[in-house]
Scaffold this motif. Structure first.
Motif, short mmCIF file in Angstrom:
data_model
loop_
_atom_site.label_atom_id
_atom_site.label_comp_id
_atom_site.label_asym_id
_atom_site.label_seq_id
_atom_site.Cartn_x
_atom_site.Cartn_y
_atom_site.Cartn_z
N MET A 155 0.61 -1.38 0.21
CA MET A 155 0.05 -0.08 0.17
C MET A 155 0.52 1.33 0.18
O MET A 155 0.08 2.17 0.24
N ARG A 156 2.37 1.48 -0.03
CA ARG A 156 2.80 2.00 0.49
C ARG A 156 3.07 3.09 -1.27
O ARG A 156 2.76 4.45 -0.90
N ALA A 157 2.78 2.31 -1.86
CA ALA A 157 2.78 3.27 -3.42
C ALA A 157 1.03 3.91 -3.43
O ALA A 157 0.77 4.83 -4.45
N LEU A 158 0.25 3.82 -2.99
CA LEU A 158 -1.02 4.69 -2.85
C LEU A 158 -0.80 5.81 -2.27
O LEU A 158 -1.37 6.88 -2.96
N PHE A 159 0.48 6.22 -1.63
CA PHE A 159 -0.07 6.86 -1.07
C PHE A 159 1.64 8.46 -1.25
O PHE A 159 1.66 9.68 -1.30
N ASN A 160 2.77 7.85 -2.30
CA ASN A 160 3.54 8.35 -2.84
C ASN A 160 2.54 8.88 -4.43
O ASN A 160 3.05 9.54 -5.88
N GLY A 161 1.69 8.13 -5.22
CA GLY A 161 1.02 8.29 -6.55
C GLY A 161 1.50 7.09 -7.33
O GLY A 161 1.19 7.54 -8.55
N GLU A 162 2.06 5.84 -6.50
CA GLU A 162 2.74 5.38 -7.81
C GLU A 162 1.50 3.76 -8.00
O GLU A 162 1.92 3.74 -9.52
N LYS A 163 0.36 3.93 -7.47
CA LYS A 163 -0.40 3.07 -7.22
C LYS A 163 -2.15 4.06 -7.66
O LYS A 163 -2.03 5.22 -6.73
N ARG A 164 -2.93 3.50 -8.20
CA ARG A 164 -4.31 4.09 -7.30
C ARG A 164 -4.91 3.68 -6.77
O ARG A 164 -4.19 2.22 -7.12
N LEU A 165 -5.58 3.78 -6.33
CA LEU A 165 -6.87 3.28 -5.25
C LEU A 165 -8.56 2.77 -6.68
O LEU A 165 -9.01 4.11 -6.00
N TYR A 166 -8.49 1.43 -6.47
CA TYR A 166 -10.07 1.52 -7.24
C TYR A 166 -11.21 1.21 -6.14
O TYR A 166 -11.07 0.25 -4.99
N ILE A 167 -11.90 2.07 -5.83
CA ILE A 167 -12.57 2.35 -4.93
C ILE A 167 -13.93 1.93 -5.47
O ILE A 167 -14.90 2.42 -6.55
N HIS A 168 -14.49 -0.20 -4.86
CA HIS A 168 -15.89 0.18 -5.74
C HIS A 168 -17.19 0.47 -5.23
O HIS A 168 -16.99 -0.08 -3.68
N ALA A 169 -17.74 1.42 -5.17
CA ALA A 169 -19.16 2.04 -4.84
C ALA A 169 -20.06 2.25 -5.25
O ALA A 169 -19.85 2.85 -6.91
N ASP A 170 -21.06 2.27 -5.09
CA ASP A 170 -22.24 3.18 -6.10
C ASP A 170 -23.26 4.07 -5.63
O ASP A 170 -23.93 5.49 -6.38
#
Length: 424
Positions: A226-241
């Motif tokens: 999860m480290r890369a979520l906070f430095n912008g290397e990964k996206r966080l895909y949030i499944h919601a409606d």
């Protein structure tokens, strides 16, 4: 038409011998080029060298030197499209849903950010062949299950193994946001009693991961992923409606310093379009071949959602999650065609399954449209691929290589067609 197919088939076989060398050049001449960014070149030139596009221009204004090209393919009367995407897909991760041994997308446990779909991707899947036949050449191999399902990867649908096929490793982590309501069609909907406690648990896990990301002395495989979520290397895909969930997600990503959040689903996203725009949150919406979520919604609402988001200025793309989603990945172009019937222009519908998807997945610099410098992934069609009545792929190119567009279904069709023709 049969003569055209024979001529192009012979040409393609010759080109397949050339495409293995980066020094050879191929020119697709005078086809109607749908760039993928909304532009159309009626008599276009598309030049390919190795796996890259080196020329995109208008044949009417370009001073063409034919001697500069090893092979020229005349596409007059045909259309050229960028390869389409299947985002949020189990394609390559499952073969037969009823056979547990072929389902490799759901791991045990609730919080699995370190689980990677990448190495489970099966390039030999028979389903992949049926999807390529309709021009879908890239997928986002996405895990499911739990609260955090794991990391997805963007894959090419052509290669000997997953190392060959991968376009972007571990592009993002998938979080299944808790539902704000309980009940459904058979029982009245009401606010979920567990929503607040579930959200508190998720927030606590992310706060621990954020704290871990600033440390170099500890090692936890889940938090490390999860480290890369906070430095912008990964996206966080949030499944919601639901609207309440979407508003809570906007606050959540701001508080937890998530640089690139993406909503997947987003049924109520048109209701919070201004907030999504101000937070730069794109949406991967479910395609329109489905029923409305609520009893009092217009029956055609799922068909109109792409147009509503386009009018609101929200960056979106189309996916087809749901029942039998893997085999139905081949229908993604037709989902875009339905959106076209309900408000999008043809080029906007094409963009919604090509360049917009590439932007949301973070690969638009290299794929998603037919532009100079990008990877040569495209196909030639007689008719529009957005309409199953006219969709007719002539040939396809993935990463600069001509690909076989036949599959188990077309082979069976040809087999039995010949059988009964021989009996006449």
């Amino acid at each position: 038409m049969k003569v055209l197919r024979i001529i192009l088939t012979i040409t393609i076989f010759l080109c397949m011998g050339l495409s293995g060398s980066a020094q050879k050049t191929i020119l697709l001449s005078k086809g109607r080029v749908h760039v993928g960014n909304g532009k159309v070149i009626n008599q276009g030139l598309v030049g390919i060298k190795g796996d890259k596009i080196i020329l995109v221009d208008n044949a009417l204004t370009h001073n063409l030197d034919k001697s500069a090209w090893d092979t020229i393919i005349d596409l007059k009367g045909l259309d050229v499209y960028p390869g389409f995407f299947a985002p949020n897909s189990k394609l390559g991760l499952t073969e037969i849903d009823a056979v547990r041994a072929t389902r490799d997308f759901n791991e045990v446990g609730a919080y699995n950010p370190h689980v990677r779909s990448l190495t489970a991707f099966n390039v030999e899947s028979d389903i992949i062949g049926t999807v390529k036949t309709n021009g879908v050449f890239y997928s986002q191999a996405t895990p499911e299950g739990g609260v955090i399902s794991g990391s997805s990867s963007v894959m090419s649908l052509n290669g000997w193994n997953w190392e060959d096929a991968v376009l972007k490793k571990d592009d993002g982590i998938h979080l299944n946001w808790p539902s704000t309501v309980s009940g459904g069609w058979s029982t009245p909907k009401k606010s979920s009693e567990d929503y607040s406690s579930q959200l508190k648990e998720i927030r606590a896990f992310f706060e621990a991961a954020l704290s871990y990301s600033s440390s170099k002395d500890l090692y936890d495989p889940r938090f490390e992923a999860m480290r890369a979520l906070f430095n912008g290397e990964k996206r966080l895909y949030i499944h919601a409606d639901q609207m309440r969930a979407l508003l809570d997600i906007i606050d959540f990503q701001r508080d937890l310093k998530i640089k690139y959040p993406v909503i997947i689903g987003g049924y109520d996203s048109h209701k919070v379009a201004d907030q999504l725009n101000s937070s730069n949150i794109p949406v991967i919406i479910k395609g329109g071949h489905t029923l409305p979520e609520n009893e009092d919604d217009p029956v055609d609402f799922p068909y109109r959602l792409p147009f509503l988001l386009k009018e609101a200025g929200v960056l979106f793309c189309i996916q087809n999650s749901g029942r039998m989603e893997t085999m139905n990945s081949r229908n993604i172009p037709f989902l875009a065609g339905t959106a076209m019937a309900y408000g999008l222009t043809e080029e906007e519908a094409i963009t919604a399954i090509s360049l917009s998807t590439a932007k949301i997945l973070g690969v638009d610099k290299i794929v998603g449209s037919i532009e100079e410098g990008k990877i040569a992934t495209l196909f030639v069609n007689k008719g529009t691929p957005l309409d199953m009545r006219t969709n007719n792929l002539i040939f396809g190119i993935i990463n600069g290589e001509f690909v076989d567009l036949s599959n188990v279904q077309t082979k069976l069709y040809d087999k039995y067609k010949k059988k009964y023709e021989d009996q006449k």
